[in-house]
Write a protein that holds these residues in place. Structure first.
Motif, PDB file in Angstrom:
ATOM      1  N   GLN A 421       0.824  -1.204   0.000  1.00 43.79           N
ATOM      2  CA  GLN A 421       0.000   0.000   0.000  1.00 43.79           C
ATOM      3  C   GLN A 421       0.861   1.258   0.000  1.00 43.79           C
ATOM      4  OE1 GLN A 421      -2.199   0.980   3.614  1.00 43.79           O
ATOM      5  NE2 GLN A 421      -4.000   1.548   2.403  1.00 43.79           N
ATOM      6  N   GLN A 430      -5.209  -4.607  -8.880  1.00 47.14           N
ATOM      7  CA  GLN A 430      -5.753  -3.294  -8.530  1.00 47.14           C
ATOM      8  C   GLN A 430      -5.040  -2.731  -7.312  1.00 47.14           C
ATOM      9  OE1 GLN A 430     -10.001  -3.162  -8.186  1.00 47.14           O
ATOM     10  NE2 GLN A 430     -10.365  -4.181 -10.143  1.00 47.14           N
ATOM     11  N   LYS A 431      -5.081  -1.410  -7.194  1.00 47.37           N
ATOM     12  CA  LYS A 431      -4.488  -0.761  -6.026  1.00 47.37           C
ATOM     13  C   LYS A 431      -5.323  -1.008  -4.780  1.00 47.37           C
ATOM     14  CE  LYS A 431      -1.813   2.920  -8.241  1.00 47.37           C
ATOM     15  NZ  LYS A 431      -1.590   4.382  -8.322  1.00 47.37           N
ATOM     16  N   ARG A 433      -7.426  -0.082  -1.755  1.00 48.46           N
ATOM     17  CA  ARG A 433      -8.299   1.026  -1.348  1.00 48.46           C
ATOM     18  C   ARG A 433      -8.284   1.213   0.161  1.00 48.46           C
ATOM     19  NH1 ARG A 433     -14.435   0.043  -2.496  1.00 48.46           N
ATOM     20  NH2 ARG A 433     -14.498  -0.575  -0.292  1.00 48.46           N
ATOM     21  N   ASP A 434      -8.177   0.062   0.882  1.00 44.68           N
ATOM     22  CA  ASP A 434      -8.303   0.142   2.332  1.00 44.68           C
ATOM     23  C   ASP A 434      -7.635  -1.066   2.974  1.00 44.68           C
ATOM     24  OD1 ASP A 434      -9.275   1.218   4.781  1.00 44.68           O
ATOM     25  OD2 ASP A 434     -10.899  -0.231   4.775  1.00 44.68           O
ATOM     26  N   THR A 444      -8.756  -4.504   0.981  1.00 43.95           N
ATOM     27  CA  THR A 444      -9.821  -4.183   0.028  1.00 43.95           C
ATOM     28  C   THR A 444      -9.228  -3.402  -1.133  1.00 43.95           C
ATOM     29  OG1 THR A 444     -11.423  -4.038   1.848  1.00 43.95           O
ATOM     30  CG2 THR A 444     -12.094  -3.112  -0.271  1.00 43.95           C
ATOM     31  N   GLU A 446      -9.685  -1.634  -5.290  1.00 40.98           N
ATOM     32  CA  GLU A 446     -10.506  -0.549  -5.847  1.00 40.98           C
ATOM     33  C   GLU A 446     -11.936  -0.959  -6.198  1.00 40.98           C
ATOM     34  OE1 GLU A 446      -7.372   2.265  -8.191  1.00 40.98           O
ATOM     35  OE2 GLU A 446      -7.371   0.138  -8.735  1.00 40.98           O
ATOM     36  N   TRP A 450     -12.209  -8.053  -1.587  1.00 45.49           N
ATOM     37  CA  TRP A 450     -11.333  -8.033  -0.412  1.00 45.49           C
ATOM     38  C   TRP A 450     -10.924  -9.448  -0.009  1.00 45.49           C
ATOM     39  CZ3 TRP A 450     -13.024 -10.618   3.946  1.00 45.49           C
ATOM     40  CH2 TRP A 450     -14.403 -10.851   4.068  1.00 45.49           C
TER      41      TRP A 450
END
Length: 499
Positions: A421, A430-431, A433-434, A444, A446, A450
């Motif tokens: 992260q 994907q990057k 998000r959380d 989680t 984008e 998750w």
């Protein structure tokens, strides 16, 4: 002077029959679990009782304890060894006999007793034993109490006291059953498969569900501590598939499956499809928040993301708090927040008033499911499930990892994803998000997909769960992403089940 427990003793020797054996790893985050005979012996259980009595005194709580035992071939002997230790420490013991765990929690209120020590290995396989303990109803011990209990027992910091006594409460289950069934009967005629995996709940669940107005189809409700069909665990697909077959055969409205000590409930809909407990939680939260304005719910980090994205819950003003997995953590958080209910993916549900007293009880959960169906007479269980936004979810998957190694592995996995992260690198394309790191790591990305990795609190295992609101393939992508990190750790073994 009671001898100091040894970590290892060889069975069928003088030492094994003359000294206490207690393996340190049996003291877990919020209860105790050992392989009986290999990791603890009866004198070790006696030492545990003496240690628990000493801890109760330290905590400044009245030395009165409810105890009961689940239906395993060795549980009664373990309970009596525990009782002897509690009495030596000066405790007054209230024995309710063969019981489900929530029956012992109920007894704390019914008998006005502050403490509990329930002998059960819950859903663990045969060979395991354990004790669920508490000294502040409706709560059970957390890490602080368990750490201190471990110190007392392993260091033999016992305090023999006079005044210990014993009382057996005859026919106590009748009082528990009366408490659950003292209510209006269901208006809707529901046919329910009641599955107990030959565990303790088989003695009680069918008559409770019948008393509230269900037509009961019993499945493996005969008590048999060899568990001949499958382990009574409503998270295991084997049990869920047995319930599915019975639901379809008998054209039932719902299938309800109870674990070995009766504090969890699994659900199968009228089409035979299992509904993972976190989705059942969303359905119940919809039902309850329609009645109770701005309802607060606590959910564990293994649970579906629908709790925060579901438009019905948002419209009804439901407030959601994600918290640590584990019945003691969830119970405490639900109690502290004054939440209407807490939902855990494993099927531990915690209902505060007006639904319950704050502890986890599989029968209270089953009754809540039936009441939800009663309030929606034109809809089936499948209709209520299909009304939820679609997500693709895995069952709980548990690769083997030794108790001595699992927390170190999880720490390393957390650091790995924190590094990704920070560097802006991708997970499953994907990057991130959380990241939630309150209990292991929940990653989680984008598109809302998750994955979770955490250490099991009660077995030598890790826990892996994945979900995607986009597609089944994205769920599988997240599993591959999480599993590929775990495969860099040779301490991590095979899964108990996989998608």
């Amino acid at each position: 002077m009671f001898p100091k427990p040894k970590p290892v003793l060889v069975p069928n020797t003088y030492a094994y029959e003359s000294e206490p054996m207690v393996k340190a790893t049996g003291f877990r985050e919020y209860d105790a679990r050992w392989l009986f005979g290999k990791e603890i012996n009866l004198m070790g259980i006696q030492a545990l009782g003496m240690g628990l009595g000493a801890l109760i005194t330290e905590l400044g709580v009245k030395q009165e304890v409810v105890t009961g035992h689940d239906f395993r071939g060795y549980s009664a002997s373990i309970k009596y060894a525990l009782i002897s230790g509690l009495q030596a420490a000066g405790c007054r013991v209230h024995d309710i006999g063969l019981a489900m765990t929530p029956m012992a929690y109920f007894a704390q209120f019914e008998l006005d007793v502050p403490c509990v020590a329930m002998v059960t290995a819950s859903h663990n396989d045969n060979g395991w034993t354990g004790v669920k303990m508490g000294a502040n109803r409706p709560l059970t011990f957390g890490p602080d109490e368990m750490t201190r209990l471990k110190e007392i027992v392993l260091n033999a910091e016992f305090k023999n006291k006079a005044g210990g006594s014993y009382q057996f409460h005859e026919n106590f289950p009748a009082r528990y059953i009366a408490d659950l069934t003292r209510r209006p009967k269901l208006k809707r005629k529901l046919k329910a498969v009641v599955a107990c995996g030959n565990g303790t709940a088989g003695a009680f669940a069918p008559q409770v569900m019948e008393a509230i107005g269900c037509e009961v189809v019993p499945l493996d409700t005969e008590l048999d501590h060899t568990f001949p069909k499958y382990n009574p665990n409503p998270e295991d697909m084997e049990m869920l598939h047995a319930i599915r077959d019975a639901v379809l055969k008998h054209k039932a409205d719902v299938g309800l499956g109870f674990d070995g000590d009766g504090d969890r409930c699994g659900v199968v809909d009228n089409t035979g499809e299992e509904i993972f407990a976190d989705k059942v939680g969303v359905m119940l939260a919809r039902d309850m928040s329609a009645i109770h304005k701005d309802a607060q719910f606590v959910v564990d980090v293994k649970s579906t993301g629908l709790f925060v994205t579901d438009p019905v819950l948002q419209k009804q003003g439901a407030k959601i708090d994600y918290w640590k997995t584990g019945h003691s953590y969830m119970k405490r958080r639900t109690h502290e927040m004054g939440a209407l209910a807490g939902f855990e993916k494993s099927g531990h549900f915690f209902f505060n008033r007006p639904y319950g007293r704050g502890y986890d009880d599989g029968l209270v959960s089953a009754i809540a499911v039936c009441d939800m169906l009663d309030r929606a007479p034109a809809k089936s269980m499948a209709d209520l499930k299909n009304a939820l936004p679609k997500t693709w979810s895995s069952p709980t998957m548990s690769p083997h990892c030794a108790d001595e190694a699992k927390y170190g592995v999880v720490d390393s996995v957390v650091k790995h994803f924190e590094g990704l992260q920070k560097r802006g690198e991708k997970v499953a394309g994907q990057k991130i998000r959380d990241l939630v790191t309150v209990n292991g790591v929940r990653v989680t990305v984008e598109d809302g997909s998750w994955g979770l990795v955490r250490a099991s609190s009660n077995k030598p295992e890790l826990v892996v769960v994945v979900e995607s609101p986009v597609a089944e393939q994205r769920m599988r992508d997240m599993f591959e992403a999480m599993d590929s990190v775990l495969r860099t750790h040779p301490e991590v073994g095979e899964y108990n089940q996989k998608i």
